[in-house]
Design a protein around this motif. Structure first.
Motif, PDB file in Angstrom:
ATOM      1  N   UNK A  75      43.594  20.357  49.919  1.00  0.00           N
ATOM      2  CA  UNK A  75      44.027  21.737  49.731  1.00  0.00           C
ATOM      3  C   UNK A  75      44.726  22.251  50.975  1.00  0.00           C
ATOM      4  N   UNK A  76      45.613  23.200  50.783  1.00  0.00           N
ATOM      5  CA  UNK A  76      46.291  23.833  51.914  1.00  0.00           C
ATOM      6  C   UNK A  76      45.542  25.111  52.287  1.00  0.00           C
ATOM      7  N   UNK A  77      44.968  25.142  53.474  1.00  0.00           N
ATOM      8  CA  UNK A  77      44.243  26.314  53.932  1.00  0.00           C
ATOM      9  C   UNK A  77      45.167  27.527  54.018  1.00  0.00           C
ATOM     10  N   UNK A  78      46.382  27.313  54.500  1.00  0.00           N
ATOM     11  CA  UNK A  78      47.346  28.408  54.636  1.00  0.00           C
ATOM     12  C   UNK A  78      47.697  29.005  53.273  1.00  0.00           C
ATOM     13  N   UNK A  79      47.904  28.140  52.284  1.00  0.00           N
ATOM     14  CA  UNK A  79      48.238  28.625  50.943  1.00  0.00           C
ATOM     15  C   UNK A  79      47.056  29.355  50.314  1.00  0.00           C
ATOM     16  N   UNK A  80      45.851  28.865  50.592  1.00  0.00           N
ATOM     17  CA  UNK A  80      44.652  29.515  50.062  1.00  0.00           C
ATOM     18  C   UNK A  80      44.516  30.920  50.634  1.00  0.00           C
ATOM     19  N   UNK A  81      44.714  31.066  51.944  1.00  0.00           N
ATOM     20  CA  UNK A  81      44.641  32.382  52.586  1.00  0.00           C
ATOM     21  C   UNK A  81      45.720  33.309  52.042  1.00  0.00           C
ATOM     22  N   UNK A  82      46.925  32.760  51.853  1.00  0.00           N
ATOM     23  CA  UNK A  82      48.029  33.554  51.309  1.00  0.00           C
ATOM     24  C   UNK A  82      47.701  34.037  49.901  1.00  0.00           C
ATOM     25  N   UNK A  83      47.081  33.162  49.104  1.00  0.00           N
ATOM     26  CA  UNK A  83      46.707  33.534  47.737  1.00  0.00           C
ATOM     27  C   UNK A  83      45.664  34.644  47.736  1.00  0.00           C
ATOM     28  N   UNK A  84      44.687  34.541  48.632  1.00  0.00           N
ATOM     29  CA  UNK A  84      43.667  35.584  48.728  1.00  0.00           C
ATOM     30  C   UNK A  84      44.293  36.918  49.136  1.00  0.00           C
ATOM     31  N   UNK A  85      45.219  36.860  50.072  1.00  0.00           N
ATOM     32  CA  UNK A  85      45.860  38.079  50.535  1.00  0.00           C
ATOM     33  C   UNK A  85      46.749  38.736  49.499  1.00  0.00           C
ATOM     34  N   UNK A  86      47.172  37.971  48.520  1.00  0.00           N
ATOM     35  CA  UNK A  86      48.101  38.488  47.511  1.00  0.00           C
ATOM     36  C   UNK A  86      47.405  39.040  46.279  1.00  0.00           C
ATOM     37  N   UNK A  87      46.079  38.971  46.244  1.00  0.00           N
ATOM     38  CA  UNK A  87      45.359  39.390  45.035  1.00  0.00           C
ATOM     39  C   UNK A  87      44.276  40.425  45.349  1.00  0.00           C
ATOM     40  N   UNK A  88      44.664  41.673  45.668  1.00  0.00           N
ATOM     41  CA  UNK A  88      43.655  42.711  45.916  1.00  0.00           C
ATOM     42  C   UNK A  88      42.863  43.021  44.649  1.00  0.00           C
ATOM     43  N   UNK A  89      41.628  43.481  44.835  1.00  0.00           N
ATOM     44  CA  UNK A  89      40.756  43.850  43.721  1.00  0.00           C
ATOM     45  C   UNK A  89      40.467  45.345  43.782  1.00  0.00           C
ATOM     46  N   UNK A  90      40.634  46.028  42.663  1.00  0.00           N
ATOM     47  CA  UNK A  90      40.363  47.468  42.609  1.00  0.00           C
ATOM     48  C   UNK A  90      38.876  47.732  42.384  1.00  0.00           C
ATOM     49  N   UNK A  91      38.394  48.837  42.974  1.00  0.00           N
ATOM     50  CA  UNK A  91      37.015  49.262  42.726  1.00  0.00           C
ATOM     51  C   UNK A  91      36.927  50.768  42.920  1.00  0.00           C
TER      52      UNK A  91
END
Length: 213
Positions: A75-91
Motif C-alpha cells: 500500500x502507498x502510505x502517502x495515497x492513504x493519507x491523501x484519501x483520508x484527507x479528502x473524505x471529511x465526515x459530517x456530525x
C-alpha cells in the motif's frame, strides 16, 4: 498534599456521541477500500482533541491527529493519507451545528514530547476487530497529556487538566513519564518542562483548596 488514589480509573473509549460516530465512519470508509487485504494491513493511532473527546466528552474537535504507524508494503502510505484527507465526515455538535471532521494532513508525533512506550498503552477501537484490514488505536490518556506539552495552547492545558480531574492519569505518572519523554525530545526542552511543572503545581494546589475545611 492531597492523597491520590493508588490506581487510575480505567480509560474507556466511548464512540457513542456524534463525533465518535464520525470517527468510526471515516475509518469504516477506509476499511471498505481495503477489502481483501490481510488483518492489520494499516494501523493508525489517534492523538489530539478527538482522542480526548473519546475519553471525556468535554469538548469537540474537528481534526483527527492521526499517525499511521504501520502500513503494508503493498500500500502507498502517502495515497492513504491523501484519501483520508479528502473524505471529511459530517456530525452534529452539542449545540446543533453541523461540523465536518477532517483528517489533519500536517500532524506529526515529533511535534511534541512523546514517551517511547506510547503504543504499548494505546487502546484499540473495538469497532475494528482483529480480522479488519485497518486497526485504529487511541493514545492512552497519559500519552495524550504528554504529547500536548509541546504546543501547550490554552486548550491543550485544559485537556491535560481535564484528564487529571477525571482521574484518568495521576500526577506522579505524568511527571515521571513526561520527564522521560522531554529528556529525549528533539525540540526546546525548557517550555514543556516549565508547563509540566505549572500544570502539576496548579492541580495539586486546586486539590488542596477543594479539600480544605
Amino acid at each position: 498534599m492531597p492523597v491520590e488514589v493508588p490506581d487510575v480509573l480505567p480509560a474507556i473509549v466511548d464512540t457513542s456521541k456524534p463525533l465518535g460516530q464520525a470517527v468510526v465512519a471515516m475509518f469504516k470508509g477506509v476499511q471498505e477500500e481495503l477489502d481483501g487485504y490481510p488483518s492489520g494491513s494499516v494501523k493508525i493511532i489517534i492523538f489530539g482533541g478527538v482522542a480526548v473527546h473519546l475519553y471525556t466528552h468535554h469538548r469537540v474537535s474537528v481534526d483527527i491527529d492521526g499517525e499511521i504507524f504501520h502500513c503494508d508494503r503493498s500500500l502507498s502510505k502517502a495515497e492513504l493519507i491523501e484519501s483520508l484527507g479528502a473524505t471529511p465526515e459530517s456530525f452534529i455538535d452539542p449545540t446543533g451545528r453541523t461540523l465536518a471532521l477532517n483528517y489533519d494532513l500536517t500532524f506529526n508525533t515529533t511535534l511534541g514530547p512523546l514517551h517511547e512506550d506510547y503504543l504499548e498503552r494505546a487502546i484499540r477501537l473495538e469497532e475494528f476487530d482483529e480480522a479488519s484490514p485497518i486497526h485504529i488505536w487511541i493514545a492512552a490518556p497519559l500519552d495524550l497529556a504528554i504529547s500536548k506539552l509541546g504546543r501547550a495552547t490554552d486548550q491543550d492545558i485544559e485537556d491535560i487538566e481535564k484528564l487529571l480531574r477525571m482521574g484518568l492519569i495521576l500526577t506522579t505518572d505524568l511527571n515521571r513519564l513526561a520527564l522521560q519523554a522531554i529528556d529525549v525530545y528533539v525540540g526546546n526542552k525548557e517550555p514543556p518542562y516549565s508547563i509540566l511543572k505549572r500544570i502539576i503545581a496548579d492541580y495539586l494546589e486546586t486539590n488542596d483548596d477543594d479539600e480544605a475545611p
